[in-house]
Write an enzyme that holds these catalytic residues in place. Structure first.
Site, PDB file in Angstrom:
ATOM      1  N   VAL A   1     -16.076 -57.543  44.449  1.00  0.00           N
ATOM      2  CA  VAL A   1     -16.332 -58.463  45.552  1.00  0.00           C
ATOM      3  C   VAL A   1     -16.113 -59.905  45.109  1.00  0.00           C
ATOM      4  CG1 VAL A   1     -17.972 -56.881  46.660  1.00  0.00           C
ATOM      5  CG2 VAL A   1     -18.832 -58.560  45.013  1.00  0.00           C
TER       6      VAL A   1
ATOM      7  N   HIS B   1     -15.499 -52.953  49.093  1.00  0.00           N
ATOM      8  CA  HIS B   1     -16.907 -53.348  49.152  1.00  0.00           C
ATOM      9  C   HIS B   1     -17.116 -54.778  49.636  1.00  0.00           C
ATOM     10  CE1 HIS B   1     -18.000 -49.950  46.083  1.00  0.00           C
ATOM     11  NE2 HIS B   1     -17.767 -49.500  47.292  1.00  0.00           N
TER      12      HIS B   1
ATOM     13  N   CYS C   1     -23.125 -62.319  59.646  1.00  0.00           N
ATOM     14  CA  CYS C   1     -24.428 -62.235  60.297  1.00  0.00           C
ATOM     15  C   CYS C   1     -24.865 -60.771  60.316  1.00  0.00           C
ATOM     16  CB  CYS C   1     -24.349 -62.795  61.716  1.00  0.00           C
ATOM     17  SG  CYS C   1     -25.868 -62.484  62.637  1.00  0.00           S
TER      18      CYS C   1
ATOM     19  N   THR D   1     -13.823 -49.023  36.045  1.00  0.00           N
ATOM     20  CA  THR D   1     -14.853 -48.499  36.962  1.00  0.00           C
ATOM     21  C   THR D   1     -15.535 -47.285  36.347  1.00  0.00           C
ATOM     22  OG1 THR D   1     -15.320 -47.530  39.129  1.00  0.00           O
ATOM     23  CG2 THR D   1     -13.059 -47.272  38.303  1.00  0.00           C
TER      24      THR D   1
ATOM     25  N   ASN E   1     -10.476 -47.878  30.305  1.00  0.00           N
ATOM     26  CA  ASN E   1     -11.931 -48.130  30.231  1.00  0.00           C
ATOM     27  C   ASN E   1     -12.358 -47.991  28.768  1.00  0.00           C
ATOM     28  OD1 ASN E   1     -14.841 -47.964  30.573  1.00  0.00           O
ATOM     29  ND2 ASN E   1     -14.453 -47.391  32.705  1.00  0.00           N
ATOM     30  N   PRO E   2     -13.183 -48.896  28.275  1.00  0.00           N
ATOM     31  CA  PRO E   2     -13.648 -48.738  26.887  1.00  0.00           C
ATOM     32  C   PRO E   2     -14.530 -47.508  26.700  1.00  0.00           C
ATOM     33  CG  PRO E   2     -14.230 -50.920  27.767  1.00  0.00           C
ATOM     34  CD  PRO E   2     -13.715 -50.104  28.908  1.00  0.00           C
TER      35      PRO E   2
HETATM   36  N1  APR Z   1     -12.217 -53.439  30.637  1.00  0.00           N
HETATM   37  C1  APR Z   1     -12.249 -52.299  31.351  1.00  0.00           C
HETATM   38  N2  APR Z   1     -13.385 -51.654  31.667  1.00  0.00           N
HETATM   39  C2  APR Z   1     -14.546 -52.191  31.255  1.00  0.00           C
HETATM   40  C3  APR Z   1     -14.597 -53.387  30.515  1.00  0.00           C
HETATM   41  C4  APR Z   1     -13.363 -54.023  30.191  1.00  0.00           C
HETATM   42  N3  APR Z   1     -13.302 -55.156  29.485  1.00  0.00           N
HETATM   43  N4  APR Z   1     -15.904 -53.664  30.259  1.00  0.00           N
HETATM   44  C5  APR Z   1     -16.627 -52.693  30.827  1.00  0.00           C
HETATM   45  N5  APR Z   1     -15.815 -51.790  31.423  1.00  0.00           N
HETATM   46  C6  APR Z   1     -16.160 -50.573  32.161  1.00  0.00           C
HETATM   47  C7  APR Z   1     -17.478 -49.921  31.797  1.00  0.00           C
HETATM   48  O1  APR Z   1     -17.307 -49.030  30.699  1.00  0.00           O
HETATM   49  C8  APR Z   1     -17.834 -49.187  33.086  1.00  0.00           C
HETATM   50  O2  APR Z   1     -17.285 -47.873  33.104  1.00  0.00           O
HETATM   51  O3  APR Z   1     -16.299 -50.958  33.514  1.00  0.00           O
HETATM   52  C9  APR Z   1     -17.125 -50.009  34.185  1.00  0.00           C
HETATM   53  C10 APR Z   1     -18.081 -50.785  35.081  1.00  0.00           C
HETATM   54  O4  APR Z   1     -18.846 -49.876  35.798  1.00  0.00           O
HETATM   55  P1  APR Z   1     -19.887 -50.329  36.914  1.00  0.00           P
HETATM   56  O5  APR Z   1     -20.739 -51.440  36.381  1.00  0.00           O
HETATM   57  O6  APR Z   1     -20.578 -49.091  37.385  1.00  0.00           O
HETATM   58  O7  APR Z   1     -18.963 -50.967  38.044  1.00  0.00           O
HETATM   59  P2  APR Z   1     -18.157 -50.252  39.215  1.00  0.00           P
HETATM   60  O8  APR Z   1     -17.594 -48.950  38.793  1.00  0.00           O
HETATM   61  O9  APR Z   1     -17.237 -51.284  39.754  1.00  0.00           O
HETATM   62  O10 APR Z   1     -19.332 -50.003  40.257  1.00  0.00           O
HETATM   63  C11 APR Z   1     -19.007 -49.537  41.531  1.00  0.00           C
HETATM   64  O11 APR Z   1     -21.201 -49.985  42.361  1.00  0.00           O
HETATM   65  O12 APR Z   1     -22.996 -51.461  42.354  1.00  0.00           O
HETATM   66  C12 APR Z   1     -21.924 -50.989  43.075  1.00  0.00           C
HETATM   67  O13 APR Z   1     -20.788 -52.026  44.817  1.00  0.00           O
HETATM   68  C13 APR Z   1     -20.962 -52.081  43.432  1.00  0.00           C
HETATM   69  O14 APR Z   1     -18.566 -52.048  43.516  1.00  0.00           O
HETATM   70  C14 APR Z   1     -19.685 -51.694  42.717  1.00  0.00           C
HETATM   71  C15 APR Z   1     -19.830 -50.179  42.596  1.00  0.00           C
END
Ligand code: APR
Length: 248
Positions: free
Chosen positions: A106, A122, A130, A185, A210-211
């Protein structure tokens, strides 16, 4: 496959012949810009988890607390810049006949990096809407709409529906894509998390960046363990995947 040194040869074969690409991103893609993720160690604000604040119930119970959290996140957004991962994705629009970027983020950093066609599943923290009549406006100080309803960030909270048509558009993109990325993600929040699974069902080649491993990792055709700010520029390097094209 050794996670530290994945074999990219098959990936490059697929990427060189791919004409339709879709990318699904989450909070991790903005982590290197300094945005805290939701489920990482940096995800807690005060003692709260996102799931405790990003809900209609939390807003009804304690709107001040929810505003405070969003003011904090908006403050971060205002001070950060897109990173090399966002930039690689913006450039990638020119590398494929069709390119669709689907984000759960977002923060608006994809658009700031130059991506022109972004499906925001999202919503966007930089806008308000509103809570009663749905009127949109850029974020602002006054917290009451002309109709008397309270303004809130124009984002999707837990338990709320996604913007009309957004998931359909995302499914359409992955259904026709031959190459799909899922980057940054945790693949845990539905319905958005269905997207990479749907891509596999439709026969796309799916790369995860993803790490950390995620529930989707076992299904990925390639899983690279590292930051998207390093891996996306490498995997989407125009000189490598479009060697015959002058992409300067
Ligand atoms: N590069 C790639 N991935 C990374 C990095 C990086 N530098 N640093 C962290 N990550 C990974 C983490 O390992 C994790 O798997 O990014 C992911 C982040 O996960 P979340 O915090 O769960 O985020 P997200 O998947 O976007 O969450 C989905 O949940 O809270 C709601 O609406 C919100 O859009 C969000 C949704």
């Amino acid at each position: 496959m050794d996670d530290a040194t994945p074999d990219l040869s098959r990936y490059y074969e697929v990427a060189k012949s791919a004409t339709r690409c879709a990318v699904f991103t989450g909070a991790g893609v903005s982590a290197e810009s300094g945005m805290p993720t939701f489920r990482g160690e940096d995800g807690l604000w005060k003692e709260y988890r996102a799931e405790e604040l990003a809900t209609p119930e939390a807003f009804a119970r304690n709107p001040g607390l929810v505003y405070e959290w969003y003011d904090y996140r908006r403050g971060i957004v205002a001070g950060v810049e897109p990173n090399a991962g966002h930039e690689a994705l913006a450039r990638a629009e020119d590398l494929f006949e069709e390119f669709t970027l689907i984000t759960q983020n977002v923060d608006g950093l994809h658009q700031q990096a130059g991506s022109s066609n972004v499906i925001e599943l999202h919503g966007n923290i930089r806008r308000d809407r509103c809570n009663v009549c749905g009127h949109h406006r850029e974020e602002g100080e006054a917290r009451e709409c002309a109709c008397g309803g309270p303004y809130r960030p124009d984002v999707v909270w837990f338990g709320e529906a996604l913007p009309v048509g957004a998931m359909e558009e995302a499914f359409r993109a992955v259904a026709t894509a031959d190459l799909v990325f899922t980057a940054g993600t945790s693949t845990q929040v539905y319905p958005a998390a269905q997207i990479p699974y749907s891509a596999k069902e439709y026969g796309a080649w799916v790369v995860e960046v993803n790490p950390e491993p995620t529930p989707f990792t076992p299904l990925a055709d390639l899983s690279v363990r590292g930051p998207s700010g390093e891996w996306l520029p490498l995997l989407l390097d125009p000189a490598v995947i479009r060697p015959d094209r002058d992409t300067r």
